[in-house]
Design a protein around this motif. Structure first.
Motif, short mmCIF file in Angstrom:
data_model
loop_
_atom_site.label_atom_id
_atom_site.label_comp_id
_atom_site.label_asym_id
_atom_site.label_seq_id
_atom_site.Cartn_x
_atom_site.Cartn_y
_atom_site.Cartn_z
N THR A 1 18.35 31.33 -28.74
CA THR A 1 19.10 30.27 -28.06
C THR A 1 20.58 30.28 -28.41
O THR A 1 21.35 29.47 -27.90
N ARG A 2 20.99 31.21 -29.29
CA ARG A 2 22.42 31.38 -29.60
C ARG A 2 23.10 32.31 -28.60
O ARG A 2 24.33 32.32 -28.49
N VAL B 1 21.38 32.55 -22.65
CA VAL B 1 20.31 31.59 -22.93
C VAL B 1 20.92 30.21 -23.18
O VAL B 1 20.38 29.19 -22.74
N LYS B 2 22.04 30.19 -23.88
CA LYS B 2 22.71 28.92 -24.17
C LYS B 2 23.14 28.22 -22.88
O LYS B 2 23.01 26.99 -22.76
N THR C 1 20.01 26.87 -21.14
CA THR C 1 19.49 25.72 -21.88
C THR C 1 20.33 24.48 -21.63
O THR C 1 19.81 23.37 -21.49
N LYS D 1 20.72 22.65 -31.97
CA LYS D 1 19.90 23.31 -32.98
C LYS D 1 20.78 23.77 -34.13
O LYS D 1 21.89 24.27 -33.91
#
Length: 274
Positions: free
Chosen positions: A224-225, A229-230, A233, A242
């Protein structure tokens, strides 16, 4: 220390299964790290995972330590076999007759654990550094050597996990049962964590002190970094936050568990009639 470590290395050299598992581990280690550099061609689409930013400094330290730690179970099997074979081959009793104390026996195993963990950590560092220098978009010295705490966390995680395996191996004396106990502890922690999450959320922090959970918390998932993806999200859940940092508190808990496992191993051995 050198004498005790040389004894363990000699035993490992005589163990065919230990050598095979160690080789498999380091081969898988290298393959896992290099897999992302392979080009995949799907018709007109050319895709390479390395081009998605996973080897950018300093993210690569986080990504590689997380991915490689997944296959630590292979080295754990070597550690477990190294101890349970002492019982099945009766070498433990012979070592004690020859003058090795029970404390020295435990220390020799712990030194081997530290050595294997150190070798794996050094390999992670070297492979990550090389891949980063080849594929990273950022090669400034300050960026390259930032977030190196993930390397330290990886080392602590391995030592703590292998120490748990040592304790369980001495407790049950059988390789298969030891691995079963590791799974049962993982299952038990998951169930207790779920109960706390849904029935007593105010006490959920207790789960952070569980042995396997505290080791897992050292290096949380890195996916998620990633920028892509970030972004996805953020669109789905704008409030998603997170914590990826490695605090001193997170490091101390597995270290304490390591001392407990080593101390517990020694006390088990002292109280047990061999």
């Amino acid at each position: 220390m050198r004498r005790l470590l040389s004894i363990e290395l000699f035993k490992l050299k005589q163990s065919r299964s230990a050598k095979i598992l160690s080789i498999i581990y380091f081969v898988l280690f290298t393959f896992t790290a290099l897999f992302a550099t392979i080009n995949f061609d799907f018709g007109s689409i050319n895709f390479r995972i390395a081009d998605q930013g996973i080897f950018n400094f300093p993210y690569i330290w986080h990504f590689n330590t997380y991915i490689i730690s997944i296959i630590k179970i292979l080295l754990a099997i070597v550690m477990i076999s190294m101890i349970t074979n002492e019982y099945s081959n009766r070498t433990l009793k012979q070592n004690l007759i020859d003058g090795l104390s029970k404390k020295e026996f435990i220390l020799s195993k712990f030194y081997a654990i530290v050595l294997f963990s150190l070798a794996s950590t050094l390999l992670v560092f070297v492979v990550s550094l090389v891949l980063g220098l080849i594929f990273s978009d950022y090669t400034e010295i300050g960026i390259i050597f930032s977030e190196l705490e993930y390397i330290l966390a990886y080392f602590v995680k391995l030592v703590s996990f292998f120490s748990l395996c040592m304790f369980l191996a001495i407790l049950v004396r059988k390789s298969a049962f030891t691995l079963g106990f590791v799974f049962l502890i993982y299952l038990g922690e998951s169930i207790l964590g779920g109960i706390l999450r849904f029935q007593a959320e105010d006490f959920l922090f207790i789960a952070d002190y569980f042995p396997l959970n505290s080791m897992s918390n050292l290096i949380v998932e890195p996916f998620t970094r990633l920028g892509i993806v970030k972004s996805a999200t953020a669109q789905i859940n704008p409030d998603f936050v997170k914590d990826y940092t490695i605090s001193l508190f997170k490091l101390i808990i597995p270290v304490i568990w390591t001392f407990i496992f080593v101390w517990g191993s020694l006390n088990l051995l002292k109280k047990r009639d061999l």
